[in-house]
Scaffold this motif. Structure first.
Motif, short mmCIF file in Angstrom:
data_model
loop_
_atom_site.label_atom_id
_atom_site.label_comp_id
_atom_site.label_asym_id
_atom_site.label_seq_id
_atom_site.Cartn_x
_atom_site.Cartn_y
_atom_site.Cartn_z
N ILE A 37 0.84 -1.20 0.00
CA ILE A 37 0.00 0.00 0.00
C ILE A 37 0.87 1.25 0.00
O ILE A 37 0.58 2.25 -0.68
CB ILE A 37 -0.95 0.00 1.21
CG1 ILE A 37 -1.93 -1.18 1.11
CG2 ILE A 37 -1.71 1.31 1.32
CD1 ILE A 37 -2.79 -1.18 -0.13
N SER A 194 1.17 0.95 9.53
CA SER A 194 1.37 2.14 8.70
C SER A 194 2.22 3.17 9.41
O SER A 194 2.90 3.98 8.77
CB SER A 194 0.02 2.75 8.31
OG SER A 194 -0.59 3.39 9.40
N TYR A 348 -3.80 8.61 7.29
CA TYR A 348 -4.47 7.96 6.17
C TYR A 348 -5.57 8.85 5.59
O TYR A 348 -5.80 8.89 4.38
CB TYR A 348 -5.07 6.62 6.60
CG TYR A 348 -4.23 5.45 6.14
CD1 TYR A 348 -4.19 5.07 4.81
CD2 TYR A 348 -3.46 4.73 7.04
CE1 TYR A 348 -3.42 4.02 4.37
CE2 TYR A 348 -2.67 3.68 6.61
CZ TYR A 348 -2.65 3.32 5.28
OH TYR A 348 -1.88 2.29 4.86
N THR A 381 -7.11 1.83 -6.66
CA THR A 381 -6.87 0.73 -5.71
C THR A 381 -6.54 1.26 -4.33
O THR A 381 -7.06 0.77 -3.31
CB THR A 381 -5.72 -0.18 -6.20
OG1 THR A 381 -6.04 -0.67 -7.51
CG2 THR A 381 -5.50 -1.34 -5.26
N TYR A 382 -5.68 2.28 -4.29
CA TYR A 382 -5.31 2.87 -3.00
C TYR A 382 -6.54 3.43 -2.30
O TYR A 382 -6.75 3.20 -1.10
CB TYR A 382 -4.27 3.98 -3.20
CG TYR A 382 -3.75 4.53 -1.89
CD1 TYR A 382 -2.59 4.01 -1.31
CD2 TYR A 382 -4.43 5.53 -1.20
CE1 TYR A 382 -2.14 4.48 -0.10
CE2 TYR A 382 -3.99 6.00 0.01
CZ TYR A 382 -2.83 5.49 0.56
OH TYR A 382 -2.39 5.95 1.78
N PHE A 385 -8.84 0.71 -0.83
CA PHE A 385 -8.28 0.20 0.43
C PHE A 385 -8.43 1.25 1.53
O PHE A 385 -8.79 0.93 2.67
CB PHE A 385 -6.81 -0.15 0.23
CG PHE A 385 -6.11 -0.59 1.48
CD1 PHE A 385 -6.19 -1.90 1.92
CD2 PHE A 385 -5.39 0.31 2.25
CE1 PHE A 385 -5.56 -2.31 3.09
CE2 PHE A 385 -4.76 -0.07 3.41
CZ PHE A 385 -4.85 -1.40 3.83
N TRP A 386 -8.15 2.50 1.17
CA TRP A 386 -8.23 3.61 2.12
C TRP A 386 -9.63 3.73 2.72
O TRP A 386 -9.79 3.88 3.94
CB TRP A 386 -7.85 4.89 1.37
CG TRP A 386 -8.09 6.17 2.08
CD1 TRP A 386 -7.29 6.77 3.01
CD2 TRP A 386 -9.20 7.06 1.89
NE1 TRP A 386 -7.83 7.96 3.41
CE2 TRP A 386 -9.00 8.16 2.74
CE3 TRP A 386 -10.33 7.03 1.08
CZ2 TRP A 386 -9.90 9.22 2.82
CZ3 TRP A 386 -11.22 8.08 1.15
CH2 TRP A 386 -11.01 9.15 2.00
#
Length: 473
Positions: A37, A194, A348, A381-382, A385-386
């Motif tokens: 990620i 993260s 995030y 995609t990010y 997921f986020w």
């Protein structure tokens, strides 16, 4: 690149990742996916960095794309939450690792850890106020500490595995769950991991200085992020080769416990190495956060005092004191793992807004020249997921995540009253001017006569981008 990412987080986060994931196997998967990620986010930031060549990172990109309010909210959350909370976590880790050998059979006292953290923070603030060169020298020297600690952990762990001590890593043992984790708990495990990967977005700060950024920047990302992920995964494998999950979760300083089990009389090396690493980490974050305050004040989003520098040392003393004060306040009210969830959630949130800005900018200015242009699947995609990560994190820790969200939104009235409202009563302007004058006299600071950041290196770019960026297209 690796130097920016590899920091004290790898000595803090393994306990939180394991606690929320519920098994060794799932914890290792979280570490690997966390690196993937981070790689997707890095590619998106690389495109933004060369498309909008401004200092200030996320703040500058979001301000350019979405306008002043959204940029201010990002700056507000960074100044009040992200940087002070990260500094508080690293400072608490420093004090825990220094004090753990003194209190081998118990958790170091609350007041002792806070006092040592505060002393360390005040000392490094003084260093950064005194000399940029000295602060940079400290950063260079103390980088050795974290590399030595990680290298020692990995080598000793591999020796253990070669001796056959890897039962805890075999699939049928590694995926034995102490409890079945919910999706929300797995999301919190990602937030913990993260924190260790934070720093991947620093890549975009150097895009203007990279030779042939279109080719070399993606290459740097493809090499560095997998390498960091590999190092972090090996470090965790080393921990699990020597400690059971129960031992790791009960440890207040994982690397110290690891050293005590395997290094014998040389175990003192471990707390010293980690203390050096975290000391350097505090110094680095102080340096970076004060520059963000400086950048925000220069744009008119923070008090002008924060854009002033010492008349002789050229250091942003007011910005440094602001960061130090906010960190000390958070030190007094937070616990390490809750603070990590807190800062990771806001981090995030900021990353997602910035990468959503990339998609919006593609739609808003489709013909703008982009030296780096990632495939649309990367930001999409990010962001998918986020959205899942933040949603489930908010569901699992509504208080921790909700408080961070509320603090960010408090920036809305502050923006309209402090920035947007230009026709304030004269008495308010007089008060601000008097307070600024007093602070100037106390800190010996003035506005810089020469601001090198205002000189953009656009003339070094290809003619096509120069024309577009200057409005000649």
């Amino acid at each position: 690149v690796q130097r920016n990412i590899i920091g004290s987080g790898i000595f803090i986060s393994p306990k939180g990742v394991l606690e929320h994931s519920g098994s060794v196997g799932l914890a290792l998967i979280v570490w690997v996916l966390g690196g993937c990620i981070a790689a997707l986010g890095s590619l998106c930031y690389a495109e933004l960095g060369v498309t909008i060549p401004k200092s200030g990172g996320d703040y500058s990109y979001v301000t350019e794309i979405f306008g002043g309010l959204v940029g201010f909210l990002l700056l507000w959350s960074a100044v009040l939450i992200m940087y002070p909370t990260t500094l508080a976590v690293i400072a608490l880790t420093f004090s825990n690792y220094v004090l753990q050998p003194v209190f081998p059979d118990c958790v170091p006292p609350y007041m002792a850890t806070r006092l040592l953290s505060t002393v360390c923070l005040l000392f490094l603030t003084w260093v950064n106020c005194s000399s940029v060169r000295l602060a940079t020298r400290i950063q260079d020297v103390f980088t050795v500490g974290k590399l030595a600690a990680l290298g020692l952990i990995i080598v000793v762990g591999l020796v253990q595995i070669c001796k056959g001590n890897y039962e805890g890593l075999t699939p049928h043992v590694a995926f034995e769950f102490s409890r079945t984790p919910s999706v929300g708990q797995v999301a919190l495990a990602f937030l913990q991991a993260s924190f260790a990967f934070s720093g991947w977005n620093f890549l975009n700060y150097v895009t203007e200085e990279v030779v042939e950024p279109r080719r070399n920047l993606p290459r740097a990302i493809y090499i560095s992020i997998p390498l960091v992920t590999f190092v972090y995964t090996l470090t965790n494998i080393a921990y699990f080769s020597a400690m059971s999950p129960e031992e790791l979760l009960s440890s207040n300083a994982v690397a110290v416990t690891f050293g005590e089990k395997l290094l014998g009389m040389f175990s003192v090396i471990m707390p010293i190495s980690v203390a050096l690493s975290t000391f350097g980490g505090i110094n680095g974050y102080l340096f970076t956060s004060s520059r963000l305050c400086f950048s925000g004040a220069r744009e008119g989003h923070l008090p002008s005092l924060l854009a002033m520098i010492h008349f002789k040392n050229c250091t942003p003393i007011p910005a440094l004191l602001c960061c130090c004060t906010a960190t000390i306040v958070i030190l007094c009210i937070g616990e390490t793992h809750n603070l990590i969830n807190y800062v990771s959630f806001i981090n995030y949130l900021s990353y997602g807004v910035t990468i959503a800005g990339l998609l919006y900018y593609r739609w808003k200015k489709p013909k703008l020249y982009r030296p780096i242009k990632v495939n649309l699947l990367v930001p999409v995609t990010y962001l998918m997921f986020w959205a899942m990560l933040l949603g489930f994190s908010l569901y699992s820790e509504p208080v921790v995540c909700g408080v961070g969200l509320v603090i960010m939104l408090t920036g809305v009235p502050v923006y309209f009253l402090g920035v947007h409202w230009k026709s304030k009563p004269k008495c308010i302007y007089d008060f601000i001017e008097s307070a600024t004058y007093v602070a100037q006299r106390l800190c010996f600071v003035v506005f810089p006569q020469f601001d090198p950041i205002e000189i953009s290196p656009i003339e070094e770019w290809p003619d096509k981008s120069s024309n577009i960026l200057s409005g000649k297209s």
